[in-house]
Design an enzyme around this catalytic site. Sequence first.
Site, PDB file in Angstrom:
ATOM      1  CG  ASN A  38      41.647  32.736 120.585  1.00 34.09           C
ATOM      2  OD1 ASN A  38      42.247  31.875 121.215  1.00 34.09           O
ATOM      3  ND2 ASN A  38      40.387  33.052 120.838  1.00 34.09           N
ATOM      4  CD  GLN A  56      46.350  30.500 128.331  1.00 40.73           C
ATOM      5  OE1 GLN A  56      46.883  29.429 128.623  1.00 40.73           O
ATOM      6  NE2 GLN A  56      47.019  31.638 128.302  1.00 40.73           N
ATOM      7  CG  ASP A  78      39.672  28.692 121.806  1.00 43.73           C
ATOM      8  OD1 ASP A  78      39.785  29.912 121.922  1.00 43.73           O
ATOM      9  OD2 ASP A  78      40.556  27.885 122.170  1.00 43.73           O
ATOM     10  CG  ASP A  99      41.440  39.941 118.431  1.00 52.25           C
ATOM     11  OD1 ASP A  99      41.136  40.994 119.013  1.00 52.25           O
ATOM     12  OD2 ASP A  99      40.665  38.955 118.365  1.00 52.25           O
ATOM     13  CG  HIS A 154      41.050  34.570 125.181  1.00 55.43           C
ATOM     14  ND1 HIS A 154      40.254  34.166 126.223  1.00 55.43           N
ATOM     15  CD2 HIS A 154      40.913  35.918 125.101  1.00 55.43           C
ATOM     16  CE1 HIS A 154      39.643  35.211 126.740  1.00 55.43           C
ATOM     17  NE2 HIS A 154      40.033  36.293 126.073  1.00 55.43           N
ATOM     18  CD  GLU A 206      42.491  42.236 122.806  1.00 57.16           C
ATOM     19  OE1 GLU A 206      41.545  42.938 123.192  1.00 57.16           O
ATOM     20  OE2 GLU A 206      42.359  41.280 122.030  1.00 57.16           O
TER      21      GLU A 206
END
Length: 491
Positions: free
Chosen positions: A132, A184, A193, A223, A227, A249
Amino acid sequence: MTHLARRARRGSAALAALLLLPAALGACSDDPPDPATQPASDGSGHDVGVQLFQWTWDAIAQECSTTLGPAGYAWVLTSPPNEHITGEPWWTSYQPVSYRLESRLGTREQFASMVDACHEAGVDVRVDAVVNHMTGQDVPGTGWAGSPYEHYEYPGTWTPADFHHCGLTPDDDIAMYLDRAQVQTCELLNLADLDTGAAHVRERLAAYLQDLVGLGVDGFRIDAAKHMATEDVAAVVAALPDDVAVMQEVIRGSAEPITPEEYTPNGQVYEFTYGKELAGVVAGSPGLALELGESTARYVRSADAVAFVENHDTERNGSTLSYRAGTDDALATVLMLAGTYGTPQVYSGYAFEDVDAGPRQDTDGRVLDATCAPDVAPGDDLAPGDWVCQHRWPQVAGMVGWRGVVGDAPVVDTWSQGDAVALGRGQRGFVVVNLGDDELRATLATRLPDGEYCDVLAGAGTCAPTRVRDGRVDVVVPAGSAVAWDVSRTR
């Protein structure tokens, strides 16, 4: 040997091991034994994983050979293997600098050797994949393997155009989890990100995962999947072979718009509700453990769930039990492994006082190989940095083997009274958990065949036989302990 050939061989080895378990009582009679009273031979109970948090590749390789394989663990989850920022805290592993397989846990060569060793022991290898984001460092630096980086610049890997800059909050960090766009596209704790909606970003991330699959990796924990939009995760994992496990997750939050159910088309999700509610059950009425996982309003369906008592985050934020709870933690794991909800994952980490503290390291920052003390048990006196080795606790390791014997046999003969609970799994196994402060004495109904059974939680080479007669068993269970019997250990 190819990766798929190794998988086929491991499956055959696991099945053969189950078939070699002792037959149920009555196997010597003239009548053919009832298959329901024999150890499962289809591998249906061979599903338990273990997260060896911050264990080095060399230590995992050794543990697969000496402990995980013999105990019946099906897979091991490693910490992230890619190059990361330098520093002592555990979370440096979760701030990638590049996708080179060089980290303070070992080299690419050591990682590959670990995968081979685990496969030889019949244990699959799954990897914690951080896809991510990159680092959360505002100051330029150099990664573990020497790669230079800036917050949004990773030479040869990413440029500033490859990241989200959400513009929805003053500092671009997530401020409100009720806003899907923030969760997100904004930054989690300043972590740069990645724009996973961009095709070339997805392709690069998929190439990282494919590199690991090429070394024999059997699955991934994605992981911070919450997001990333579910379609972004789908696009990244779509490039993987169909037999590669995907576990995501996705933390369930009250009234939040993003739910774990959205991600189940991509693979399994970690059901955080299970661990949180199990902690409450252990503190209150253990009998309610029989109902965990049944509410569709609070849980994803069993086939989609990875169930756990604790992980590296929850043991630090206090949302679940941890090793500090001693026998309560062990007995919660017994209850998880006794039941049928989800794919269970056991956790094994190190003792700490500071929630940021990393594992013990040498003067160069390399993590020292994990070592387990002889006869580890819940409530051991541990100094910060000592390896807890929960996966070796007799109650936990014994239940892993028990689960392999009972397989997919249904839950039967449930019983609860006060701080105690019992359940059977068809005619193959029976378990009693006493979380109370007083010894439990009771006569219970069981479908185990008549005969004498050894407690599989008492440790190897120990057997004070318990007799089952006419479908009844007299149980004596000390305070804060459990007993479990199955058709593989009889007298």
